[in-house]
Design an enzyme around this catalytic site. Structure first.
Site, PDB file in Angstrom:
ATOM      1  N   ARG A   1      19.601  -2.130  -8.972  1.00  0.00           N
ATOM      2  CA  ARG A   1      18.767  -3.260  -8.544  1.00  0.00           C
ATOM      3  C   ARG A   1      18.124  -3.928  -9.757  1.00  0.00           C
ATOM      4  O   ARG A   1      17.809  -5.106  -9.730  1.00  0.00           O
ATOM      5  CB  ARG A   1      17.659  -2.783  -7.599  1.00  0.00           C
TER       6      ARG A   1
ATOM      7  N   LYS B   1      14.084  -9.137 -14.901  1.00  0.00           N
ATOM      8  CA  LYS B   1      14.325  -9.235 -13.458  1.00  0.00           C
ATOM      9  C   LYS B   1      13.101  -9.825 -12.750  1.00  0.00           C
ATOM     10  O   LYS B   1      13.224 -10.730 -11.931  1.00  0.00           O
ATOM     11  CB  LYS B   1      14.607  -7.858 -12.885  1.00  0.00           C
TER      12      LYS B   1
HETATM   13  C1  EPZ Z   1       5.378  -6.393  -9.046  1.00  0.00           C
HETATM   14  O1  EPZ Z   1       5.225  -5.880  -7.738  1.00  0.00           O
HETATM   15  C2  EPZ Z   1       6.697  -5.860  -9.555  1.00  0.00           C
HETATM   16  N1  EPZ Z   1       7.779  -6.362  -8.712  1.00  0.00           N
HETATM   17  C3  EPZ Z   1       6.695  -4.334  -9.557  1.00  0.00           C
HETATM   18  O2  EPZ Z   1       7.903  -3.906 -10.150  1.00  0.00           O
HETATM   19  C4  EPZ Z   1       5.539  -3.856 -10.430  1.00  0.00           C
HETATM   20  O3  EPZ Z   1       5.466  -2.445 -10.352  1.00  0.00           O
HETATM   21  C5  EPZ Z   1       4.224  -4.472  -9.947  1.00  0.00           C
HETATM   22  O4  EPZ Z   1       4.333  -5.917  -9.910  1.00  0.00           O
HETATM   23  C6  EPZ Z   1       3.066  -4.127 -10.881  1.00  0.00           C
HETATM   24  O5  EPZ Z   1       3.353  -4.602 -12.172  1.00  0.00           O
HETATM   25  C7  EPZ Z   1       8.210  -7.623  -8.929  1.00  0.00           C
HETATM   26  O6  EPZ Z   1       7.728  -8.328  -9.806  1.00  0.00           O
HETATM   27  C8  EPZ Z   1       9.340  -8.083  -8.053  1.00  0.00           C
HETATM   28  P1  EPZ Z   1       1.268  -6.090  -7.343  1.00  0.00           P
HETATM   29  P2  EPZ Z   1       4.025  -6.461  -6.789  1.00  0.00           P
HETATM   30  O7  EPZ Z   1       1.065  -7.097  -6.280  1.00  0.00           O
HETATM   31  O8  EPZ Z   1       3.846  -7.887  -7.104  1.00  0.00           O
HETATM   32  C9  EPZ Z   1      -2.020  -4.079  -4.580  1.00  0.00           C
HETATM   33  C10 EPZ Z   1       9.967  -2.830 -10.305  1.00  0.00           C
HETATM   34  O9  EPZ Z   1      10.242  -1.634 -10.480  1.00  0.00           O
HETATM   35  N2  EPZ Z   1      -1.959  -5.310  -3.777  1.00  0.00           N
HETATM   36  O10 EPZ Z   1       0.914  -6.428  -8.750  1.00  0.00           O
HETATM   37  O11 EPZ Z   1       4.332  -6.060  -5.404  1.00  0.00           O
HETATM   38  C11 EPZ Z   1      -0.737  -3.259  -4.479  1.00  0.00           C
HETATM   39  O12 EPZ Z   1      -0.773  -2.417  -3.335  1.00  0.00           O
HETATM   40  C12 EPZ Z   1       8.856  -3.197  -9.350  1.00  0.00           C
HETATM   41  O13 EPZ Z   1      10.532  -3.788 -10.882  1.00  0.00           O
HETATM   42  C13 EPZ Z   1      -2.868  -5.490  -2.746  1.00  0.00           C
HETATM   43  O14 EPZ Z   1      -3.713  -4.631  -2.481  1.00  0.00           O
HETATM   44  O15 EPZ Z   1       2.800  -5.621  -7.332  1.00  0.00           O
HETATM   45  C14 EPZ Z   1      -0.761  -2.479  -5.763  1.00  0.00           C
HETATM   46  O16 EPZ Z   1      -1.590  -1.339  -5.598  1.00  0.00           O
HETATM   47  C15 EPZ Z   1       8.272  -1.973  -8.654  1.00  0.00           C
HETATM   48  N3  EPZ Z   1      -2.818  -6.639  -2.027  1.00  0.00           N
HETATM   49  C16 EPZ Z   1      -1.433  -3.428  -6.755  1.00  0.00           C
HETATM   50  O17 EPZ Z   1      -2.085  -4.425  -5.959  1.00  0.00           O
HETATM   51  C17 EPZ Z   1      -1.907  -7.633  -2.280  1.00  0.00           C
HETATM   52  O18 EPZ Z   1      -1.916  -8.665  -1.592  1.00  0.00           O
HETATM   53  C18 EPZ Z   1      -0.474  -4.148  -7.696  1.00  0.00           C
HETATM   54  O19 EPZ Z   1       0.547  -4.715  -6.901  1.00  0.00           O
HETATM   55  C19 EPZ Z   1      -0.980  -7.425  -3.335  1.00  0.00           C
HETATM   56  C20 EPZ Z   1      -1.024  -6.261  -4.065  1.00  0.00           C
END
Ligand code: EPZ
Length: 432
Positions: free
Chosen positions: A397, A22
């Site tokens: 989802r 996904k």
């Molecule tokens: C992706 O989310 C996935 N979603 C999530 O999967 C997954 O848990 C996550 O990556 C971590 O692997 C999709 O790919 C659609 P991040 P994303 O940006 O991209 C912080 C599922 O169940 N951060 O890697 O939103 C953030 O707060 C979902 O399929 C910032 O601080 O995750 C977090 O603590 C849930 N600033 C950490 O980085 C930013 O600009 C990792 O988030 C971006 C992120």
């Protein structure tokens, strides 16, 4: 909305085919509108997140032609708007990938601000940092993110936080920029590599995806491609943990074992036996699971999206275990639901301390999010008695035919509308 009704206690046995990833497919769909030529994507999972993002690109004018349940042709030539309304971002957070692709192709994009969600605030400061480094002006006003650029020029970008979304969004914006972009401290998840591979098949020039430095040489345009999504390592891991927690013997088929290494390593830690084949992995639960310590980390560490499923297995593993969530600040909301099933679990800051019990007991529970929903379903499969899981819409989802696949492994699970008292009565009588 229908709920899962589960009679626990059946060890899951058999083989299940895993769908396309996904979280890779979402990025590939956004990338498809970077070219005016047709892009065919195969092995798409038929889940609501994917279908919503396909609706979103159709809403801005792309032609979206369903070839079959798992294959789509996208033609971005007819995209006529760079503004995505709130309806989509409120339903599918990853529609913010259209910021990257619309900015990359049209030098402008407007997408509603994604809110936080149950697992955390999920800011997008790193996405914006990357866009601005490429020369875009990004304004946040009226709940909208408005990005525009006279030109996009390659730059050297260092992410302060390892972010899957920011890495993907900046790749989408940089691939057609003038000159070279270097991304330091990127996410290395398989879905980042899958995006780089598809973009390169469209004529991009991206090197180093999956390593600590991604190098992108901007190109003038991209062309058509016919691409197949990688298998979903989280769906695969979910079924492997379901096999472990129910004392079963489950083989996940159509996978890339390398992507599952951190998951299979933890399954061996808790006493399971793992067999790896070219495109399949088998887990055989040990006679008694035992506790361990685990910390979620960016890939190739143990994935945060497997944290709830791991926690459920540890609630029925002998001894004391700890699960530390280092990625999101609020990803243990489901712990209270597990406690209602008899789990002995205590949350201290971002760590769950678990004392294994012999059996969980069936209860009515509610899923707060996608992966916790899958985990609570696993808990019901392992528990004694009947469990009712609400929030199935979250599970759908990210999991295609979740209950159907579980039934094929011997699970006694039905999807029933809670208003259908007769069906519920029939299910409970069968279980008594
Ligand atoms: C992706 O989310 C996935 N979603 C999530 O999967 C997954 O848990 C996550 O990556 C971590 O692997 C999709 O790919 C659609 P991040 P994303 O940006 O991209 C912080 C599922 O169940 N951060 O890697 O939103 C953030 O707060 C979902 O399929 C910032 O601080 O995750 C977090 O603590 C849930 N600033 C950490 O980085 C930013 O600009 C990792 O988030 C971006 C992120």
């Amino acid at each position: 909305m229908e709920q899962y009704f589960i009679k626990g206690g059946n060890p899951l046995k058999g083989t299940v085919d895993i769908c396309g990833a996904k979280n890779a497919a979402l990025a590939l769909i956004a990338a498809a509108i970077l070219t005016q030529e047709p892009v065919v994507i195969s092995n798409l999972p038929d889940v609501s997140d994917i279908n919503l993002l396909l609706d979103a690109i159709a809403q801005i004018g792309a032609v979206v032609e369903r070839i079959d349940r798992h294959k789509v042709k996208i033609i971005g030539a007819t995209v006529h708007s760079c503004v995505l309304n709130y309806e989509y971002i409120s339903k599918i957070r990853a529609s913010y990938y259209l910021l990257g692709s619309l900015l990359g192709r049209f030098h402008q994009a407007e997408v509603a601000m994604p809110g936080g969600c149950v697992i955390g605030a999920r800011p997008i400061d790193q996405h914006i940092k990357g866009f601005e480094a490429l020369g875009a002006v990004v304004d946040l006003e009226d709940g909208q993110i408005k990005a525009r650029a006279d030109a996009l020029t390659g730059n050297h970008i260092y992410f302060d936080v390892v972010s899957v979304g920011a890495t993907i969004n900046v790749m989408l914006a940089a691939v057609l920029a003038d000159g070279n972009t270097i991304i330091e401290n990127p996410a290395k998840e398989p879905h980042v590599v899958d995006l780089a591979n598809m973009l390169n098949s469209m004529g991009a020039h991206i090197r180093g995806a999956g390593t600590d430095v991604i190098r992108i040489r901007g190109v003038k345009s991209l062309h058509k491609t016919d691409y197949t999504v990688i298998p979903d390592q989280i769906e695969a891991g979910t079924f492997l943990f379901a096999g472990a927690a129910t004392g079963g013997d489950v083989t996940v088929n159509n996978v890339i074992p390398k992507h599952l290494e951190s998951i299979t390593a933890k399954l061996e830690d808790i006493g399971c036996f793992i067999e790896e084949y070219d495109e399949a992995v088998r887990v055989v639960a040990g006679p008694q699971l035992h506790g361990t310590q685990v910390k979620t980390l960016p890939y190739p560490g143990f994935p945060t999206d497997m944290q709830p499923q791991m926690t459920v297995a540890l609630t029925v593993s002998e001894g004391i275990s700890t699960v530390t969530e280092s990625i999101f600040e609020n990803r243990f909301k489901y712990a209270g639901e597990l406690a209602r099933m008899g789990a002995r679990i205590k949350i201290e800051a971002n760590t769950a301390i678990i004392t294994g019990v012999k059996h969980l007991k069936g209860a009515q529970v509610s899923a707060p999010d996608l992966r916790a929903g899958a985990a609570l379903t696993i808990a019901g499969l392992a528990a004694q008695g009947v469990t009712q899981v609400g929030g199935v819409e979250y599970i759908q989802r990210g999991y295609e035919d979740f209950d159907v696949k579980l039934r094929s492994l011997g699970a006694d699970i039905r999807k029933i509308d809670p208003a259908d008292q007769e069906a519920i009565e029939q299910f409970r009588q069968k279980c008594s």
